[in-house]
Design a protein around this motif. Structure first.
Motif, short mmCIF file in Angstrom:
data_model
loop_
_atom_site.label_atom_id
_atom_site.label_comp_id
_atom_site.label_asym_id
_atom_site.label_seq_id
_atom_site.Cartn_x
_atom_site.Cartn_y
_atom_site.Cartn_z
N SER A 218 0.82 -1.22 0.00
CA SER A 218 0.00 0.00 0.00
C SER A 218 0.85 1.26 0.00
O SER A 218 0.44 2.29 -0.53
N LEU A 219 2.05 1.20 0.59
CA LEU A 219 2.94 2.36 0.59
C LEU A 219 3.39 2.74 -0.81
O LEU A 219 3.71 3.90 -1.08
N THR A 220 3.43 1.76 -1.71
CA THR A 220 3.85 2.02 -3.09
C THR A 220 2.76 1.55 -4.06
O THR A 220 3.07 1.01 -5.12
N LEU A 221 1.51 1.77 -3.68
CA LEU A 221 0.40 1.29 -4.49
C LEU A 221 0.49 1.87 -5.90
O LEU A 221 0.52 3.08 -6.10
N LEU A 222 0.57 0.98 -6.88
CA LEU A 222 0.57 1.32 -8.31
C LEU A 222 1.83 2.05 -8.76
O LEU A 222 1.86 2.64 -9.84
N HIS A 223 2.88 2.05 -7.94
CA HIS A 223 4.18 2.55 -8.42
C HIS A 223 5.27 1.77 -7.71
O HIS A 223 5.02 1.02 -6.76
N ASP A 224 6.51 1.92 -8.15
CA ASP A 224 7.60 1.12 -7.63
C ASP A 224 8.13 1.70 -6.32
O ASP A 224 7.80 2.83 -5.93
N LEU A 225 8.98 0.94 -5.67
CA LEU A 225 9.63 1.39 -4.45
C LEU A 225 10.45 2.64 -4.73
O LEU A 225 11.19 2.68 -5.72
N ASP A 226 10.35 3.64 -3.87
CA ASP A 226 11.07 4.89 -4.10
C ASP A 226 12.18 5.07 -3.07
O ASP A 226 12.06 4.64 -1.91
N ALA A 227 13.26 5.72 -3.50
CA ALA A 227 14.45 5.87 -2.68
C ALA A 227 14.19 6.62 -1.37
O ALA A 227 14.67 6.18 -0.31
N PRO A 228 13.48 7.75 -1.35
CA PRO A 228 13.26 8.45 -0.08
C PRO A 228 12.57 7.58 0.97
O PRO A 228 12.96 7.59 2.15
N LEU A 229 11.56 6.82 0.56
CA LEU A 229 10.86 5.95 1.50
C LEU A 229 11.79 4.89 2.07
O LEU A 229 11.84 4.67 3.28
N LEU A 230 12.57 4.25 1.20
CA LEU A 230 13.48 3.19 1.65
C LEU A 230 14.60 3.75 2.52
O LEU A 230 15.00 3.12 3.50
N GLU A 231 15.10 4.92 2.17
CA GLU A 231 16.17 5.53 2.98
C GLU A 231 15.64 5.88 4.37
O GLU A 231 16.33 5.69 5.38
#
Length: 290
Positions: A218-231
């Motif tokens: 749900s955090l990346t619903l309909l798009h890929d994992l993003d760097a700011p979120l993972l960092e």
């Protein structure tokens, strides 16, 4: 409403304002202002039948708020079919224009803190827990597939084929050995923003004990994992097994999103086609990953 307030130790006569909160798709939520200035939210469960796992969800939400650490509501009272809690300041992210990418990093750090809560078994808190994640996840998938059959819903693939596909990934699921409390509904409507900060996480009734990777559906619903979120979360990237499990969890959410349209009497054909196509895409990706 008076009965729920009284059961929570609140005099119904102390309510000076009550307002239904729109935007939800399952429980009814009412914003309350008391004479002493307190602002509370009362959630009331529907009486209509839903999916197999949709029972005692407000008890699960209360447990989540009591156990997890983060910008969450505090439980004031809870009982069969209701939850009374403090109101968290802020507006839903999806209604807040101009929320910058820096909030994604802040959100990642909040989620990492939420994921510090671990348990002794896997699955939905309102159901008997499983000793392993593969047994819990396959049971969860079997339940939503049984709902699809019960509601005579046409899926992108036959239910038995989907169940078999998930079971072929059991060795991958066996890598998960610590049950983590996961919200599983962290789309922007359930993330509150107040000014220049993430102020709250709400609507945790879908939470369960599982693989923390599942949170990123749900955090990346309909798009890929993003760097700011993972960092912000504390990892630069997902390893290959993590990404493969993420695809499986997208399959599970896709099944829920599609099947729940029937008991909710959602007749939006465009939404049904979109969700069905997204589910089919993730089923294909799970097949290719074998």
């Amino acid at each position: 409403m008076d009965g729920e307030l009284t059961a929570s130790g609140i005099d119904p006569a102390s309510v000076v304002a009550a307002e239904d909160i729109g935007g939800g798709t399952y429980n009814r939520a009412v914003r309350l202002r008391l004479a002493d200035g307190r602002r509370l939210v009362l959630k009331i469960a529907p009486s209509a039948p839903g999916l197999s796992y949709e029972h005692d969800l407000l008890a699960t939400e209360a447990e989540y708020y009591r156990l997890a650490s983060g910008p969450l509501p505090s439980v004031v009272g809870a009982g069969p079919g209701f939850l009374l809690m403090t109101e968290v300041p802020g507006e839903p992210w999806n209604r807040t224009p101009g929320a910058g990418p820096h909030l994604r990093a802040e959100l990642g750090a909040i989620v990492a803190r939420l994921h510090e809560t671990t348990g002794d078994g896997f699955g939905y808190p309102q159901d008997p827990l499983h000793p392993t994640w593969p047994s819990a996840f396959t049971a969860m998938v079997d339940a939503i597939l049984a709902d699809a059959v019960r509601y005579r819903l046409r899926l992108p693939r036959p239910a038995a084929e989907i169940a078999h596909l998930v079971r072929r990934h059991e060795p991958l699921l066996e890598l998960v050995t610590t049950p983590v409390l996961v919200h599983f509904d962290l789309w922007q409507g359930n993330i509150l923003v107040d000014g220049d900060r993430v102020s709250g996480i709400i609507d945790a009734e879908r939470a369960f004990w599982d693989d923390p990777v599942a949170e990123f559906v749900s955090l990346t619903l309909l798009h890929d994992l993003d760097a700011p979120l993972l960092e912000g979360y504390g990892t630069a990237r997902f390893d290959a097994p993590g990404r493969r499990r993420l695809t499986l969890y997208r399959v599970y959410l896709g099944l829920i999103m599609l099947v729940e349209m029937v008991p909710r009497q959602d007749t939006n054909a465009d939404r049904e086609r979109f969700v069905s196509a997204w589910l089919a895409e993730n089923l294909d990706a799970a097949q290719r990953a074998l």
